[in-house]
Design a protein around this motif. Structure first.
Motif, short mmCIF file in Angstrom:
data_model
loop_
_atom_site.label_atom_id
_atom_site.label_comp_id
_atom_site.label_asym_id
_atom_site.label_seq_id
_atom_site.Cartn_x
_atom_site.Cartn_y
_atom_site.Cartn_z
N PRO A 155 5.41 0.18 -4.36
CA PRO A 155 5.06 -0.93 -3.49
C PRO A 155 6.22 -1.89 -3.25
O PRO A 155 7.23 -1.85 -3.95
N GLU A 209 0.82 -1.22 0.00
CA GLU A 209 0.00 0.00 0.00
C GLU A 209 0.84 1.26 0.00
O GLU A 209 0.36 2.35 0.29
N CYS A 225 -1.68 -4.77 -5.04
CA CYS A 225 -2.04 -3.37 -5.31
C CYS A 225 -3.56 -3.26 -5.26
O CYS A 225 -4.25 -3.84 -6.10
N THR A 259 -3.60 1.32 -2.29
CA THR A 259 -2.43 1.62 -3.12
C THR A 259 -2.80 2.71 -4.13
O THR A 259 -2.05 3.66 -4.35
#
Ligand code: BDP
Length: 595
Positions: free
Chosen positions: A146, A142, A377, A381
């Protein structure tokens, strides 16, 4: 957010230097309240610097978690009714800041600035206070970029990520204290237009407090060329000296708000994608340059003016006119310098590695994770990504050097999920800046036939490694594949310009080879020449930014010999033989096309 400038109403105190430092090997410092006193058993660390290559122990270098920084600072004398602001150019990747025992701010995102007004907690004029910063270098699904963590067999936490540069961390840019009046210029947006030989400067100022605004526009010699009052206005400059590639002419918009004075540099220029051309001031522009990294020996990702100026000198020496801030926003000093040197910049967010199919440039087929899923993701994110886009644009919107926003590098872009993820982000970028083209950088796995998001963007930016990761060592096949692919893009997306934002082989400097095979100096010359020959035969290709300006540090891997070696220059900035070959081409182009 405004860049810090010293003016008649603002004093600036730079807090760079030698700080107390501690690697929090148990990640216990927050619970143990290290911010309430001197750091236990501290060592020293330079600020700015990545801490990693300064320390000598591997475990400390690869520490995953908290890093503590501390120093004393002083409330300036003569502050009076002014406010005192503490500002960080960046802290990678997130930070908590205390003044004495009081937490004053938290920030996420390792490549953009943050600041906080500390007047009410820092004490009286002339007094010192303890400044403690806890930097966290961890990347998760997040964060942007990432990453994920996994314990190794000894129980130690390890950091993994899908991008191809070492996760340098620390306080990478300048730390400053500055003063400003309580009523002050909070923000300014400048948009310029060109009408014949007249330059138009539209400005909009946001003021904290109720002060009236007036502005003066000064030319480079300090002569006033226009003025206006009001927070919003349109200034006209007859016979203006436009900002152009190679001609970094800057005006200054001197903003007055009550007692506050803030100088905003302004380059009068326009940028527009029209058909398959990108026009700067109405003239087609061809990008020559590189993807780069903020990466240097020992300093890691720290900003350093010596290296910055040297790198620009090298780029000019080679005949480059542009670069991409791969793969994160660069220091504000770099953007200022690009403005004044007339360099053209593709400005990229730190959204790199949103692609589980790639690791260190190589397709990783055995990976069972999905890029976009609740566990990887996800919408948090995406929210972080949107924040990074908006903050980058807020920081860099007034730089004439910036001509394209790149909202991500090599994400997965060939699935329905990727379209869902990216459509709102492309829109957010356009909303934040309706004046500049928006793009993203496309990975080899996303072809004209399976790619799903190109229609959301104004330009096609391609990273291609024909001759290296595919068709290795066979430049005839590489050329054929490259041509077939370009033809595919032109067929499926007619009317969009193509910029090659990465291409080039790893090259061990000094590795000479009569047979001109991969990894040799000769192969780098040949592979780049093949790409250039192809580019020259497509008018829709409007730029060549090779990978990379210089060799750089990565995680260890079977494809990486002491880092990524695709530089035109070695990591210590010596030209490889291919740099001379490309220089010949680029100097010729500079001669023919202007800058
Ligand atoms: C691309 C990435 C870049 C890598 C490069 C490479 O955009 O960060 O360093 O390839 O493999 O995948 O050298």
């Amino acid at each position: 957010m405004l860049t810090v400038r010293e003016t008649s109403s603002r004093n600036v105190f730079v807090l760079d230097g030698v700080w107390d430092f501690k690697v929090d090997d148990q990640n216990s410092g927050i619970n143990d309240r290290w911010f309430t006193g001197p750091l236990p058993d501290s060592q020293t660390m330079a600020v700015p610097a990545s801490f990693n290559d300064v320390v000598t122990c591997t475990e400390a270098r690869d520490h995953v978690g908290y890093l503590w920084y501390q120093r004393e600072a002083r409330v300036p004398r003569g502050l009076g009714e002014d406010r005192l602001v503490l500002r960080f150019g960046s802290a990678t990747h997130s930070a908590i800041v205390w003044v004495n025992d009081t937490e004053v701010t938290r920030h996420e995102g390792g490549y953009l600035p943050f600041e906080v007004d500390i007047t009410d907690v820092s004490g009286s004029e002339g007094e010192t206070f303890r400044l403690t910063v806890c930097v966290d270098n961890r990347l998760s699904w997040e964060t942007i970029p990432p990453g994920y963590m996994k314990k190794d067999s000894t129980g130690r936490e390890r950091q993994f990520y899908y991008h191809d540069f070492y996760n340098y961390a620390g306080i990478h840019r300048s730390v400053k204290l500055y003063t400003r009046p309580a009523d002050h210029v909070e923000n300014v947006t400048v948009v310029t237009e060109i009408e014949g030989t007249t330059g138009i400067v539209n400005y909009e100022v946001v003021v904290a407090g109720g002060a009236d605004v007036s502005v003066r526009l000064l030319d480079a010699s300090g002569q006033q060329v226009a003025e206006a009052s009001g927070a919003k206005g349109r200034l006209s400059v007859p016979n203006a000296h436009f900002w152009a590639p190679g001609d970094g002419y800057l005006y200054t918009l001197e903003i007055h708000a009550g007692e506050d004075v803030y100088p905003q540099t302004v380059g009068i220029r326009t940028v527009e994608v029209r058909g398959t051309e990108l026009l700067i001031n109405g003239k087609p522009f061809y990008f020559r340059g590189y993807g780069r990294h903020e990466d240097n020996i020992v300093r890691g990702k720290a900003h350093d003016n010596v290296m910055m100026i040297h790198d620009f000198e090298l780029m000019k020496w080679q005949g480059a006119n542009s670069f991409r801030t791969s793969h994160y926003p660069y220091a504000e000093e770099v953007m200022d310098y690009a403005d004044r040197e007339g360099f053209v910049v593709i400005d990229e967010t730190s959204a790199v590695g949103l692609n589980v199919g790639i690791g260190g440039g190589i397709a990783t087929a055995e990976n069972k994770l999905k890029t976009f899923s609740p566990e990887t993701c996800n919408e948090r994110t995406q929210a972080a990504h949107r924040r990074e886009i908006e903050k980058l644009i807020a920081r860099d919107k007034n730089h004439p050097c910036v001509v394209i926003w790149s909202i991500a590098n090599e994400p997965e872009s060939f699935t329905e999920e990727s379209r869902e993820y990216f459509a709102p982000l492309a829109e957010a970028a356009r909303k934040a800046d309706p004046t500049r083209p928006v793009g993203y950088v496309n990975v080899m796995l996303a072809t004209p036939d399976n790619e799903k998001i190109t229609d959301l963007f104004d330009v096609i930016m391609l990273n291609r490694y024909n001759g290296w990761y595919v068709q290795t060592g066979n430049l005839a096949d590489a050329e054929a594949a490259l041509r077939t692919e370009i033809d595919g893009w032109l067929k499926n997306y007619p009317g969009k310009p193509i910029i090659f934002t990465e291409y080039g082989p790893d090259t061990m400097n000094g590795n000479a080879d009569l047979y001109r095979r991969p990894w040799s100096q000769e192969y780098q010359i040949d592979m780049l020449a093949m790409f250039h020959k192809v580019f020259d035969s497509y008018p829709e290709v409007i730029g060549e930014q090779m990978w990379n300006f210089a060799d750089f540090s990565t995680v260890p891997g079977i494809m990486r010999v002491g880092g990524n070696k695709k530089g035109m220059f070695t990591r210590d900035r010596n030209p490889k033989p291919a740099a001379y070959a490309v220089r010949e081409r680029w100097l010729r182009m500079r001669e023919e096309l202007g800058f």
